[in-house]
Design a protein around this motif. Structure first.
Motif, PDB file in Angstrom:
ATOM      1  N   THR A 188     -53.885  16.949 -55.367  1.00 60.19           N
ATOM      2  CA  THR A 188     -53.723  16.182 -54.132  1.00 60.19           C
ATOM      3  C   THR A 188     -52.272  15.734 -53.996  1.00 60.19           C
ATOM      4  O   THR A 188     -51.673  15.833 -52.922  1.00 60.19           O
ATOM      5  CB  THR A 188     -54.633  14.946 -54.144  1.00 60.19           C
ATOM      6  OG1 THR A 188     -55.943  15.362 -54.477  1.00 60.19           O
ATOM      7  CG2 THR A 188     -54.635  14.253 -52.813  1.00 60.19           C
ATOM      8  N   GLN A 208     -50.188  18.512 -52.938  1.00 60.37           N
ATOM      9  CA  GLN A 208     -50.358  18.753 -51.507  1.00 60.37           C
ATOM     10  C   GLN A 208     -49.472  17.801 -50.699  1.00 60.37           C
ATOM     11  O   GLN A 208     -48.790  18.195 -49.757  1.00 60.37           O
ATOM     12  CB  GLN A 208     -51.832  18.571 -51.099  1.00 60.37           C
ATOM     13  CG  GLN A 208     -52.108  18.794 -49.632  1.00 60.37           C
ATOM     14  CD  GLN A 208     -51.857  20.228 -49.216  1.00 60.37           C
ATOM     15  OE1 GLN A 208     -52.361  21.165 -49.824  1.00 60.37           O
ATOM     16  NE2 GLN A 208     -51.031  20.403 -48.198  1.00 60.37           N
ATOM     17  N   TRP A 209     -49.479  16.519 -51.100  1.00 66.32           N
ATOM     18  CA  TRP A 209     -48.636  15.543 -50.388  1.00 66.32           C
ATOM     19  C   TRP A 209     -47.181  15.964 -50.448  1.00 66.32           C
ATOM     20  O   TRP A 209     -46.449  15.890 -49.464  1.00 66.32           O
ATOM     21  CB  TRP A 209     -48.777  14.143 -51.008  1.00 66.32           C
ATOM     22  CG  TRP A 209     -50.131  13.544 -50.842  1.00 66.32           C
ATOM     23  CD1 TRP A 209     -51.139  13.993 -50.029  1.00 66.32           C
ATOM     24  CD2 TRP A 209     -50.636  12.394 -51.522  1.00 66.32           C
ATOM     25  NE1 TRP A 209     -52.231  13.189 -50.154  1.00 66.32           N
ATOM     26  CE2 TRP A 209     -51.962  12.200 -51.063  1.00 66.32           C
ATOM     27  CE3 TRP A 209     -50.114  11.517 -52.458  1.00 66.32           C
ATOM     28  CZ2 TRP A 209     -52.753  11.153 -51.511  1.00 66.32           C
ATOM     29  CZ3 TRP A 209     -50.901  10.464 -52.907  1.00 66.32           C
ATOM     30  CH2 TRP A 209     -52.215  10.288 -52.442  1.00 66.32           C
ATOM     31  N   SER A 214     -46.467  19.107 -48.313  1.00 69.31           N
ATOM     32  CA  SER A 214     -46.510  18.727 -46.899  1.00 69.31           C
ATOM     33  C   SER A 214     -45.284  17.902 -46.550  1.00 69.31           C
ATOM     34  O   SER A 214     -44.660  18.086 -45.505  1.00 69.31           O
ATOM     35  CB  SER A 214     -47.765  17.905 -46.591  1.00 69.31           C
ATOM     36  OG  SER A 214     -48.917  18.681 -46.747  1.00 69.31           O
ATOM     37  N   VAL A 270     -42.293  18.519 -43.656  1.00 70.34           N
ATOM     38  CA  VAL A 270     -41.877  17.527 -42.658  1.00 70.34           C
ATOM     39  C   VAL A 270     -40.421  17.130 -42.910  1.00 70.34           C
ATOM     40  O   VAL A 270     -39.616  17.009 -41.979  1.00 70.34           O
ATOM     41  CB  VAL A 270     -42.790  16.282 -42.725  1.00 70.34           C
ATOM     42  CG1 VAL A 270     -42.338  15.236 -41.731  1.00 70.34           C
ATOM     43  CG2 VAL A 270     -44.232  16.662 -42.450  1.00 70.34           C
ATOM     44  N   ALA A 297     -52.079  23.774 -50.286  1.00 69.44           N
ATOM     45  CA  ALA A 297     -52.027  24.842 -49.295  1.00 69.44           C
ATOM     46  C   ALA A 297     -50.884  24.599 -48.318  1.00 69.44           C
ATOM     47  O   ALA A 297     -50.565  23.465 -47.975  1.00 69.44           O
ATOM     48  CB  ALA A 297     -53.344  24.910 -48.532  1.00 69.44           C
ATOM     49  N   LEU A 298     -50.254  25.691 -47.903  1.00 67.44           N
ATOM     50  CA  LEU A 298     -49.137  25.598 -46.958  1.00 67.44           C
ATOM     51  C   LEU A 298     -49.282  26.684 -45.907  1.00 67.44           C
ATOM     52  O   LEU A 298     -49.778  27.772 -46.207  1.00 67.44           O
ATOM     53  CB  LEU A 298     -47.818  25.845 -47.703  1.00 67.44           C
ATOM     54  CG  LEU A 298     -47.023  24.647 -48.179  1.00 67.44           C
ATOM     55  CD1 LEU A 298     -45.708  25.129 -48.775  1.00 67.44           C
ATOM     56  CD2 LEU A 298     -46.739  23.691 -47.042  1.00 67.44           C
ATOM     57  N   THR A 338     -45.255  11.031 -46.437  1.00 62.69           N
ATOM     58  CA  THR A 338     -46.579  11.567 -46.783  1.00 62.69           C
ATOM     59  C   THR A 338     -47.187  10.810 -47.950  1.00 62.69           C
ATOM     60  O   THR A 338     -48.381  10.521 -47.949  1.00 62.69           O
ATOM     61  CB  THR A 338     -46.532  13.073 -47.144  1.00 62.69           C
ATOM     62  OG1 THR A 338     -45.225  13.408 -47.499  1.00 62.69           O
ATOM     63  CG2 THR A 338     -47.012  13.905 -45.998  1.00 62.69           C
ATOM     64  N   ALA A 366     -48.455   7.610 -46.678  1.00 65.16           N
ATOM     65  CA  ALA A 366     -49.701   7.781 -45.919  1.00 65.16           C
ATOM     66  C   ALA A 366     -50.876   8.001 -46.865  1.00 65.16           C
ATOM     67  O   ALA A 366     -51.999   7.604 -46.586  1.00 65.16           O
ATOM     68  CB  ALA A 366     -49.583   8.958 -44.956  1.00 65.16           C
ATOM     69  N   GLY A 367     -50.594   8.661 -48.013  1.00 65.47           N
ATOM     70  CA  GLY A 367     -51.659   8.921 -48.958  1.00 65.47           C
ATOM     71  C   GLY A 367     -52.036   7.703 -49.782  1.00 65.47           C
ATOM     72  O   GLY A 367     -53.202   7.479 -50.082  1.00 65.47           O
ATOM     73  N   VAL A 368     -51.045   6.892 -50.132  1.00 65.81           N
ATOM     74  CA  VAL A 368     -51.285   5.784 -51.052  1.00 65.81           C
ATOM     75  C   VAL A 368     -51.652   4.495 -50.309  1.00 65.81           C
ATOM     76  O   VAL A 368     -52.576   3.797 -50.685  1.00 65.81           O
ATOM     77  CB  VAL A 368     -50.048   5.550 -51.945  1.00 65.81           C
ATOM     78  CG1 VAL A 368     -50.270   4.339 -52.840  1.00 65.81           C
ATOM     79  CG2 VAL A 368     -49.764   6.783 -52.781  1.00 65.81           C
ATOM     80  N   PHE A 369     -50.947   4.198 -49.246  1.00 65.98           N
ATOM     81  CA  PHE A 369     -51.178   2.949 -48.513  1.00 65.98           C
ATOM     82  C   PHE A 369     -52.112   3.211 -47.329  1.00 65.98           C
ATOM     83  O   PHE A 369     -52.341   4.360 -46.977  1.00 65.98           O
ATOM     84  CB  PHE A 369     -49.853   2.380 -48.000  1.00 65.98           C
ATOM     85  CG  PHE A 369     -48.899   2.012 -49.101  1.00 65.98           C
ATOM     86  CD1 PHE A 369     -49.011   0.786 -49.750  1.00 65.98           C
ATOM     87  CD2 PHE A 369     -47.895   2.888 -49.499  1.00 65.98           C
ATOM     88  CE1 PHE A 369     -48.141   0.444 -50.765  1.00 65.98           C
ATOM     89  CE2 PHE A 369     -47.026   2.545 -50.520  1.00 65.98           C
ATOM     90  CZ  PHE A 369     -47.147   1.330 -51.157  1.00 65.98           C
ATOM     91  N   SER A 412     -52.965   4.263 -43.942  1.00 66.58           N
ATOM     92  CA  SER A 412     -52.048   5.199 -43.285  1.00 66.58           C
ATOM     93  C   SER A 412     -51.351   4.604 -42.073  1.00 66.58           C
ATOM     94  O   SER A 412     -50.305   5.087 -41.678  1.00 66.58           O
ATOM     95  CB  SER A 412     -52.774   6.485 -42.923  1.00 66.58           C
ATOM     96  OG  SER A 412     -54.093   6.216 -42.504  1.00 66.58           O
ATOM     97  N   LYS A 466     -47.701   3.730 -42.875  1.00 66.67           N
ATOM     98  CA  LYS A 466     -46.838   4.688 -43.574  1.00 66.67           C
ATOM     99  C   LYS A 466     -45.379   4.637 -43.115  1.00 66.67           C
ATOM    100  O   LYS A 466     -44.477   4.649 -43.935  1.00 66.67           O
ATOM    101  CB  LYS A 466     -47.391   6.099 -43.467  1.00 66.67           C
ATOM    102  CG  LYS A 466     -47.304   6.707 -42.100  1.00 66.67           C
ATOM    103  CD  LYS A 466     -47.818   8.130 -42.162  1.00 66.67           C
ATOM    104  CE  LYS A 466     -48.033   8.692 -40.787  1.00 66.67           C
ATOM    105  NZ  LYS A 466     -46.884   8.649 -39.886  1.00 66.67           N
TER     106      LYS A 466
END
Lengths: 354, 391, 311
Positions: free
Chosen positions: C23, C26-27, C30, C34, C156-157, C272, C275-278, C280, C283
């Motif tokens: 995970t 992935q962050w 991603s 961005v 995944a990308l 990212t 957004a994943g930890v806190f 969202s 973020k």
């Protein structure tokens, strides 16, 4: 310290009186007449102008005299608005005038808290930091739902009342707001013409020189920043009590940019510049809207797409700056001076004929 | 010396100001000049972020004006819609409505397109005693009911009710995740869903947000992946939900995707491509005319409007066009009974009953200013890039 | 400084990876996608800033225009992708250069803030015109090499991400070489620092400004085209790209092309992970807060030169 001392500056108080008299009679002259050709509610627009003017006058000091840029003043504007809105809707007994004062004070306090560390930065880095603060404030306004009503915003904000006198019509609010703006103007004029003002200007032109003159640059910077935050907070608090509804959309990055643009378009570092800029840019969109009606025969295809107003607004902004890079007030000043010269010339000629 | 004189005089002027602000001023009664046409104001978001809403509304009103006037107006009196742009900004909306009421002396106002701009205008309508019919869906606008404020679109809570029954009866899931736009539309829908879901034994196991302009929502989606959510409800308008559909495809997420009525347009399919397949969302029945009985008054109204709109603008109707059209219809219908009197007009609008328009069949009452009900909506599912009705 | 920030950043990545596993990966990927987008816009800011000290608030609009023109040529008119790419870049470049001559050049003796306001006016103008031409709906531009996601180690990308990575690398290399290895480029840097000395080498501030605007417009347009398949093109995307690009440019150190890339990547990954930890919704607040803290710790930006920074 080689700085021009313009006509406007030397005649500050006289100009002040003329402006005050004009503002005083404006509503009598421009009362809304239904169906009249002038498609604007001037009094209503002037109230908004006055509210923005509070913020812009402070920012003008910061930008024009202390040379510090802020791209986050919408945050202070918002803090002022939300403070009084929260207090006055939570506690219906809460005096609205006290809400406004607390709103301005809290904006100032937060300005001081963040100003102390952030003002160590300069130029673009300060711009970036203040921009970040503005964004953070916007996110907090939207996310702290329990406190601010989130993105839906705050409804049913009571109108401002001072000792039982309710400011619930545009015209009453007009006189209140502009009285406040004029007081701020007076304070600003006094400040600029005082020793502090000279210190500020020194700070803008050269920090080393200012230091040598014994101006405590760091503390000046923070003081001006806090003062501009207070004024922005005051404007925001008045905004809340005028609109009677606020949501985070009114306090975005776009507003911060608008404030800076008003300062620069009006004339940075000119006492009257801020005021000229606010009036010009608040009225410009409305003027653009009615513009086509003044020019007969303009093809409809050019004006019936709603966006034409923004195209023209962007273009005018560019054109203003190219032809009057020092701002509208400087242009007006030159205009007045030229007018005076030619009037004098004319008088001399008439006298010569005698 | 001069300086001191200046100060003194300035203070005198200021004192005068205060004196003047204390004496009551202005607030005069409205003059009812005889008119050669009815003036109806409209404040719409024809530019700014909400422009996709405001522009079709504006087109509808222009079309309606043309139609009514070509048919001889209202009892021989022509109609004029005066449309102002609020740039999707609440502060501009109040400037615009003040101008319409005080300067143009309109008999009623339509607008605005967004909940924020509408809420900003509500205090003005109450103060000036002019009816507002809005085209925005936020629950707060008519709850509690404001005497002067009505609406045409189905509310957020109607759409949510539709989504919940879909989750409950069609998908039969008990655990859902919500991913919503951080703006007013997304937050409003998410709040409503979170509040109503427990009544139907549906548990909200995750609630995440994204910004309207965000590019990538994989971080939020990976968080949802780690919860036992059996379906994800996405509340937002283009292009965010399309990005989410693509991100889900990228991550290989296969749980059902339920959208909002904000994606009830062909644009979503165009943007999402193959990722849009399988997405379900609530929508007004007008968008799917075959769901309305052929030959019924409602069906005829939809077909007529759709044909006229297409002829004038070479575009298909969308839900916003319908909101604007219906608002105009309701006002002009009530004007027949009230004449050019704003207060009487309000009363007549409130008496509107079983009025067939395009969004649905309106019945207002002193306790209901929404007009429509849940049956005016349906659920649509995208299959192979086309809409299908969910029975 | 650079080592310090690199260490902190690496540490952040390692911690994310070890706690969150695939995970986390992935962050990060991603975030890098961005971030590359921000980096490309940031580079445009840097190019203009390093030669003229102007912050170009219309930089994001160049990218917006690139994407929209690409839509017209490639998706609407059916022009082959490479040709459509070149056509779009040329049009935006001409526009950028034209603006420089018509609006920036006449203001060469005015204060920098005046020019900044002119660029704000320009951005409002471009946005409004774009909306007039293309409407307000976002449009789709097909990916250059399909949409089939590429998977590795549980992350995944989309293939377009690799186009973005590749283009960012190429752009930073070219810009870096231009400013550090060519006479014109060196002269332009000199022109900003010391106009008189630069004119001795034959580079006037005026030429320098024109070249900078040309490069920035071309870069912005190309970036807008490359990212359009991921981001969707719309008249309104420029504002957000400009804001984040500006932040990235400052974070990396204004005026440095490698700095812009570092700043962009860090900002993207931070967003990212935040957004994943806190929650969202916060973020961007988290990302901006860290940005301010970084500025306070390294006020000249991570790779910037130490000049005119601290009061």
């Amino acid at each position: 310290m080689a700085r021009r001392k313009g006509i406007v500056e030397t005649h500050s108080y006289r100009t002040f009186l003329i402006v005050a008299a004009f503002i005083f009679i404006l509503p009598i002259w421009a009362r809304p007449i239904p169906g009249e050709a002038l498609h604007m509610d001037i009094v209503n627009l002037m109230v908004l102008t006055g509210i923005y003017a509070c913020a812009v006058l402070g920012l003008n000091l910061l930008l024009g005299y202390a040379g510090q840029i802020s791209l986050g003043h919408a945050a202070f504007f918002g803090i002022g608005a939300y403070t009084t809105a929260i207090l006055c809707t939570r506690f219906t007994w809460f005096p609205t005038w006290l809400g406004v004062i607390l709103g301005a004070s809290l904006a100032g306090a937060i300005g001081w808290l963040v100003g102390k560390p952030v003002l160590r930065l300069k130029g673009n880095y300060l711009a970036m930091a203040t921009l970040g603060l503005g964004e953070i404030a916007f996110i907090l306004f939207s996310q702290l739902k329990g406190l601010t009503g989130g993105t839906v915003g705050m409804l049913n904000i009571p109108p401002l009342s001072i000792f039982g006198l309710k400011f619930d019509t545009d015209i009453k609010f007009y006189y209140l707001v502009w009285a406040i703006v004029l007081v701020i103007m007076l304070l600003t004029i006094n400040l600029v013409l005082s020793r502090v003002g000279r210190g500020l200007r020194a700070l803008h032109s050269s920090e080393v020189a200012a230091d040598a003159m014994g101006v405590n640059t760091g503390s000046y910077r923070v003081k001006v920043f806090v003062w501009s935050a207070v004024l922005a907070g005051l404007g925001g608090a008045l905004f809340a009590h005028f609109q009677l509804y606020i949501n985070p959309e009114s306090f975005t990055f776009a507003l911060s940019i608008l404030f800076v643009t008003m300062v620069v378009v009006g004339g940075m570092g000119d006492i009257w510049g801020g005021l000229v800029g606010v009036v010009a840019l608040t009225f410009l969109p409305s003027i653009i809207q009615v513009f086509p009606e003044w020019i007969p025969g303009i093809p409809e295809s050019l004006t019936n797409f709603s966006n034409y107003a923004l195209v023209l607004y962007g273009l005018l902004l560019i054109i203003f700056m190219i032809f009057l890079p020092k701002g509208l007030s400087y242009g007006m000043e030159r205009g007045v001076a030229a007018g005076r010269r030619s009037a004098k010339l004319l008088l001399d000629r008439i006298r010569a004929h005698d | 010396m001069r300086k001191r004189f200046g100060m003194g005089a300035s203070i005198v002027v200021l004192a005068l100001f205060v004196a003047l602000s204390i004496t009551t001023f202005g607030c005069g009664t409205k003059v009812q000049k005889p008119k050669d046409f009815y003036k109806i104001g409209a404040v719409l978001s024809t530019s700014g972020p909400a422009a996709p809403l405001g522009q079709p509304e504006q087109r509808s009103l222009a079309l309606l004006e043309e139609k009514i006037n070509s048919e001889g107006g209202i009892d021989g009196v022509k109609v004029k819609f005066i449309i102002e742009d609020d740039e999707s900004d609440p502060a501009k909306a109040t400037v615009a409505i003040n101008k319409l009421i005080k300067q143009e002396n309109v008999v009623a106002v339509i607008g605005s397109s967004t909940t924020g701009a509408t809420l900003a205008m509500v205090p003005v309508t109450s103060k000036e005693m002019v009816t507002l019919i809005c085209c925005a869906a936020g629950t707060k606008i008519t709850d509690p009911v404001n005497e002067w404020v009505f609406r045409t679109p189905p509310t957020d809570s109607m759409a949510i009710a539709k989504v919940i029954s879909y989750l409950e009866d069609v998908l039969e899931v008990s655990k859902i995740a919500i991913l919503h736009d951080a703006n007013a539309f997304g937050t409003g829908g998410a709040d409503e869903l979170q509040a109503k879901a427990p009544d139907h034994d549906i548990e909200v196991v995750a609630r995440e947000q994204y910004g309207s302009t965000d590019t990538d929502m994989t971080a939020q989606l990976t968080k949802i992946q780690q919860t036992p959510a059996q379906a994800v409800v996405v509340w937002g308008t283009n292009p965010g939900p399309a990005s989410i559909a693509k991100n889900m495809q990228q991550l290989g997420m296969t749980i059902p995707y339920i959208g909002s009525h904000g994606i009830a347009n062909k644009k979503f399919i165009e943007l999402g491509g193959s990722a849009a397949d399988g997405v379900a969302f609530p929508a007004g029945k007008l968008l799917f005319p075959s769901s309305i009985a052929t030959g019924s008054d409602w069906r005829n109204a939809v077909d007529e409007f759709s044909a006229a709109y297409k002829e004038k603008y070479e575009m298909d109707i969308d839900t916003f066009a319908a909101h604007g059209w219906d608002a105009g219809l309701i006002i002009t219908d009530a004007l027949k009974r009230s004449g050019n009197d704003p207060i009487k007009l309000r009363d007549e609008i409130e008496k509107t009953k079983d009025f067939v328009a395009v969004d649905g069949i309106y019945t207002y009452s002193p306790t209901d200013h929404d007009g429509l009900n849940v049956d005016d909506l349906l659920m649509i599912k995208i299959a192979n890039g086309a809409w299908t009705e969910v029975k | 400084m650079i080592y310090g920030s690199a260490t902190v950043f690496t540490l952040l990545l390692v911690v994310t990876l070890s706690i969150k596993g695939s995970t986390g990966l992935q962050w990060i990927v991603s975030g890098l996608t961005v971030g590359s987008i921000y980096a490309l816009v940031a580079m445009g800011f840097s190019v203009i800033y390093s030669s003229t000290r102007v912050i170009n608030f219309a930089q994001g609009e160049f990218s917006m225009l690139g994407g929209m023109l690409m839509y017209t040529f490639a998706s609407k008119a059916g022009v082959p992708v490479p040709l459509a790419f070149i056509l779009s870049v040329i049009i935006v470049t001409l526009l950028g250069a034209g603006f420089e001559r018509l609006a920036v050049h006449p203001l060469r003796y005015s204060s920098v803030i005046t020019v900044i306001i002119v660029t704000i006016g320009f951005s409002i103008f471009l946005r409004a015109v774009a909306k007039w031409i293309w409407g307000s709906d976002p449009v789709k531009i097909a990916s250059f090499s399909g949409d089939k996601p590429i998977r590795f180690l549980g992350a995944a990308l989309v293939p377009q991400s690799f186009w973005v990575f590749g283009f960012t690398a190429l752009a930073v290399l070219l810009v870096f070489l231009f400013f550090n290895r060519t006479i014109v480029g060196k002269g332009m840097t000199a022109a900003a620092a010391n106009p008189d000395a630069a004119s001795l080498v034959g580079i006037s501030t005026s030429t320098s400004s024109l070249i900078a605007w040309t490069i920035a417009a071309a870069l912005g347009a190309a970036a807008g085209i490359i990212i359009a398949p991921i981001k969707f093109a719309a008249y309104s995307v420029g504002t957000m790209l400009g804001l984040k690009g500006f932040a990235a440019a400052i974070l990396g150190g204004l005026g440095s092309a490698p700095g812009a890339v570092v700043g962009g990547l860090i900002l993207g990954v931070l967003e990212t992970i935040a957004a994943g930890v806190f929650p969202s919704g916060y973020k961007d607040a988290v990302a901006f807060l860290i940005l301010i803290l970084v500025l306070l710790a390294w006020p000249q930006g991570l790779l910037g030169r130490r000049q005119d920074v601290m009061a």
